[in-house]
Design a protein around this motif. Structure first.
Motif, PDB file in Angstrom:
ATOM      1  N   CYS A 163      37.234  44.120  40.235  1.00 40.15           N
ATOM      2  CA  CYS A 163      38.618  43.906  40.227  1.00 40.15           C
ATOM      3  C   CYS A 163      38.276  44.854  41.978  1.00 40.15           C
ATOM      4  O   CYS A 163      38.581  46.093  41.884  1.00 40.15           O
ATOM      5  CB  CYS A 163      38.841  44.577  39.269  1.00 40.15           C
ATOM      6  N   CYS A 176      41.245  45.451  44.179  1.00 40.68           N
ATOM      7  CA  CYS A 176      42.846  45.945  44.611  1.00 40.68           C
ATOM      8  C   CYS A 176      42.965  46.300  46.308  1.00 40.68           C
ATOM      9  O   CYS A 176      42.065  46.827  46.849  1.00 40.68           O
ATOM     10  CB  CYS A 176      42.497  47.379  43.957  1.00 40.68           C
ATOM     11  N   ASP A 180      46.952  50.853  44.245  1.00 35.00           N
ATOM     12  CA  ASP A 180      47.032  49.511  43.266  1.00 35.00           C
ATOM     13  C   ASP A 180      46.069  49.403  42.750  1.00 35.00           C
ATOM     14  O   ASP A 180      45.937  48.910  41.112  1.00 35.00           O
ATOM     15  CB  ASP A 180      47.002  48.094  44.595  1.00 35.00           C
ATOM     16  N   GLU A 181      44.656  50.223  42.819  1.00 33.69           N
ATOM     17  CA  GLU A 181      43.784  50.581  41.271  1.00 33.69           C
ATOM     18  C   GLU A 181      44.526  51.216  40.410  1.00 33.69           C
ATOM     19  O   GLU A 181      44.108  50.989  39.893  1.00 33.69           O
ATOM     20  CB  GLU A 181      42.558  51.020  42.355  1.00 33.69           C
ATOM     21  N   LEU A 231      46.528  48.879  38.292  1.00 35.15           N
ATOM     22  CA  LEU A 231      46.033  48.170  37.368  1.00 35.15           C
ATOM     23  C   LEU A 231      45.102  48.750  36.637  1.00 35.15           C
ATOM     24  O   LEU A 231      45.090  48.120  35.373  1.00 35.15           O
ATOM     25  CB  LEU A 231      44.873  47.491  38.874  1.00 35.15           C
ATOM     26  N   THR A 278      36.017  48.701  39.408  1.00 34.75           N
ATOM     27  CA  THR A 278      37.294  48.626  40.603  1.00 34.75           C
ATOM     28  C   THR A 278      36.912  49.677  41.804  1.00 34.75           C
ATOM     29  O   THR A 278      35.853  50.224  41.350  1.00 34.75           O
ATOM     30  CB  THR A 278      38.349  48.839  39.696  1.00 34.75           C
ATOM     31  N   PRO A 288      38.823  50.016  45.967  1.00 34.99           N
ATOM     32  CA  PRO A 288      40.324  49.392  47.195  1.00 34.99           C
ATOM     33  C   PRO A 288      39.381  48.541  48.136  1.00 34.99           C
ATOM     34  O   PRO A 288      38.326  49.284  48.629  1.00 34.99           O
ATOM     35  CB  PRO A 288      41.213  51.162  47.538  1.00 34.99           C
TER      36      PRO A 288
END
Length: 681
Positions: A339, A341, A346-347, A350, A643, A645
């Motif tokens: 993912c 981000c 945002d991470e 999410l 994940t 960023p």
């Protein structure tokens, strides 16, 4: 004299049917090997604990005396769990096995054979903060005030000394590896360390490193340890990839005359190099023991094939390893998702959304975990979790027996067993208003050196004894209460002396009275805290009342606590109200080893964070980062999310674009993950 008759006892024949039914073929081969050296390379989730416990049971079923089996683990919890399982298989005699951590086993041996290495058997044990306090006193006494800034701080001195012991290197090498700015002060630092060691010896104290040093010294003395070593026929070591140099030497000595010697571990999960762990001991085991039989446990019972494909592909980039390939037993599942981000906020957003979605799909919060490389990586996520009202717990921070109020109580009890322990005395005395650390040292100095300080203290007319010591009157007044506590609870009025600590039988009652004494001190010391937090501290203390009941004497309780619980920080009791939702887990990867969750999120996968900036240009360091990534991946049972960023805020306040972690980039062509499509509405 009559005829000599020799009775040859037949060893019982083992019924293999149970083992064949309950173990896979790889595990069964490990279990049946009971002569000579064996190396078991146990992949993540492969049933290593099952194989090890069945192996111990097989030894007992084959006629081995349980008292001749020594099982070394890295946590008390692991040892207890294995013994419980062996007991289910082979009966109550399993309790006779010698099992525990290196420090626990060393403590047991030194308690019995300590005099052979010039130790008294009632020694007390210093933890890290106690060591630090003692080193501060040594520096204060040895270094002129106008010169003290040239020297390392007490904590740095302890780190240098410990590093030298655990890596088995010279002081000069330890200084250069830890604090090279003091490279020209080897002679001065050596003097401080010698005084530090002498002070511990005079006070009948050992720290954790000393336990291993003295234990190895005992084992190296063939005459002193002959009977002990001959009694050990079977040596088994768990988590062998995490042993350090001194632990490896201890194991080699223990196994020297044994009938069987088994080490179990996974080199791909060696992630504690910063603590001195060196997986080369495992890699080089077949070279040191040429007749070693090697076994691999590669059948994984935890994760889906998609998660294992990612783990196998990642660790395959490491050069130094035993090659292995984890094979699934579970049905196919979802391919791991990467993912990307916009930024850390945002991470976090999410992650919260996915966590809540899985909860709605009936995967509870406690079956989900967020893993990170370093503690600060979770700060923004924590804020978002609070905003979303998602309960969570952090597997980090102070461990139970490292909390100040717990250590205060332990100090009150320690000086009963070892009245010469000056560090604990200073801690106990300085708990009282009007007594500083320096004041506590002056009070001890007022009594004859080497005398029973506790007996002297209880009998003393404090205003007379402390006259001219510049101790505040408020402090002397408060110490009368401490005198009364010890006088009422451990003083024998008939003999006019302190009772033998081994004869204090009602330990829960003693603990309860000590807590009652400490309660007002805690309320005074932490009066700026919320009342609920103060009560939490008191409740921590009360948790120990029932716990102490299983010990036969105070000495056994204190040594068990200090040699086993404090090392890994395991809590005695951690429960949640049945009505409360068990929380989401936030944890560093180092703390997550050995655990598993249905859903795992590994965050901040950018260069400089994971892998860390320090490891980027060193091959060995980078391979350890990859092992850390492997550990993180293999915690996941069903779902894995990775994940990162695209943008992060720099320390100077500006924004910069990130580089996705090499740990992900090197897997791009392996087709072991997919990029998730993310939309923010």
């Amino acid at each position: 004299m009559g005829k000599k008759i020799v009775v040859v006892r037949q060893k019982p024949k083992v019924d293999l049917s149970r083992y064949e039914e309950e173990l896979n073929k790889q595990q069964l081969e490990v279990v049946k090997h009971n002569k000579g050296e064996s190396l078991v390379i146990a992949g993540a989730g492969s049933g290593k604990t099952r194989a090890l416990t069945y192996k111990v049971a097989y030894l007992i079923d084959s006629g081995a005396d349980p008292r001749s089996i020594l099982l070394v683990t890295f946590t008390k919890k692991a040892a207890e769990e294995m013994i419980r399982r062996v007991e289910e298989l082979s009966g109550s005699k399993a309790k006779q096995i010698i099992a525990g951590t290196f420090h626990h086993i060393a403590n047991l041996a030194l308690h019995k054979y300590g005099k052979s290495v010039n130790l008294e058997n009632n020694f007390s044990i210093l933890d890290r903060s106690d060591q630090n306090q003692l080193m501060k006193l040594i520096i204060a006494k040895s270094v002129p005030k106008d010169n003290v800034k040239r020297y390392p701080k007490a904590k740095q001195m302890i780190n240098i000394h410990s590093y030298r012991i655990n890596w088995a290197i010279t002081l000069k090498e330890a200084i250069n590896s830890t604090f090279p700015q003091y490279g020209d002060m080897e002679k001065e630092l050596d003097g401080l360390i010698r005084r530090f060691m002498a002070s511990k010896h005079d006070s009948n104290q050992l720290d954790f490193d000393d336990l291993l040093l003295y234990y190895l010294q005992f084992l190296n003395d063939e005459n002193a340890s002959k009977k002990y070593r001959e009694s050990i026929k079977h040596v088994l070591v768990d988590e062998y990839q995490d042993v350090n140099s001194i632990q490896s030497r201890i194991v080699d000595q223990l196994a020297f005359e044994s009938e069987s010697f088994t080490v179990v571990g996974d080199d791909a999960q060696s992630i504690y190099r910063f603590r001195g762990a060196d997986f080369h001991h495992m890699l080089e085991f077949p070279d040191r023991y040429p007749n070693t039989s090697q076994y691999k446990l590669e059948i994984n019972y935890r994760s889906t094939s998609e998660i294992l494909n990612l783990a196998n592909a990642s660790i395959n980039f490491n050069k130094k390893q035993f090659k292995k390939n984890l094979m699934p037993t579970r049905p196919s599942g979802e391919i791991p998702q990467v993912c990307e981000c916009g930024n850390l906020f945002d991470e976090a957003e999410l992650l919260c959304q996915m966590i809540l979605n899985f909860r709605d799909e009936e995967i509870p919060l406690h079956e989900q975990a967020v893993l990170f490389r370093s503690g600060y990586h979770k700060l923004i996520l924590e804020q978002e979790l609070i905003r979303n009202n998602i309960p969570y717990e952090v597997r980090a921070g102070l461990k139970f027996f490292e909390k100040a109020h717990i250590k205060d109580l332990m100090a009150m009890l320690t000086i009963i067993v070892n009245p010469l322990d000056i560090i604990q005395w200073i801690r106990v005395l300085s708990m009282h208003k009007g007594i500083s650390n320096a004041g506590g040292a002056k009070i001890i100095d007022a009594f004859p050196k080497g005398s029973n300080y506790l007996e002297e203290f209880v009998k003393a007319e404090l205003p007379v004894v402390l006259k001219g010591k510049r101790i505040r009157q408020e402090g002397i007044k408060n110490l009368h209460n401490l005198q009364d506590f010890y006088h009422n609870n451990i003083f024998d009025k008939k003999s006019n002396s302190i009772k033998d600590s081994k004869k204090l039988r009602d330990l829960p009652n003693l603990m309860m009275k000590a807590i009652k004494y400490m309660e007002p001190l805690i309320k005074e010391k932490y009066n700026k805290e919320e009342e609920s937090k103060i009560q939490d501290r008191v409740n921590d203390l009360k948790e120990l009342i029932n716990f102490i009941a299983k010990y036969k004497d105070l000495d056994a309780f204190l040594k068990d606590i200090l040699t086993q619980y404090d090392i890994k920080g395991e809590k005695i009791n951690e429960e949640y109200d049945d009505k409360e939702e068990k929380p989401l887990v936030l944890t560093t990867i180092h703390q997550a080893k050995g655990l598993e969750w249905k859903v795992v999120y590994v965050i901040s996968l950018i260069e400089g964070r994971f892998p860390s900036a320090q490891s980027m240009n060193e091959i060995e360091e980078m391979e350890e980062e990859r092992r850390l990534f492997y550990v993180a991946i293999t915690r996941a049972k069903d779902y894995l999310y990775l994940t990162y960023p695209k943008w992060v805020r720099n320390w100077d306040g500006g924004d910069s674009i990130t580089n996705v972690s090499i740990l992900l980039k090197e897997l791009q062509d392996k087709k072991v993950y997919e990029y998730a499509e993310i939309e923010f509405e």
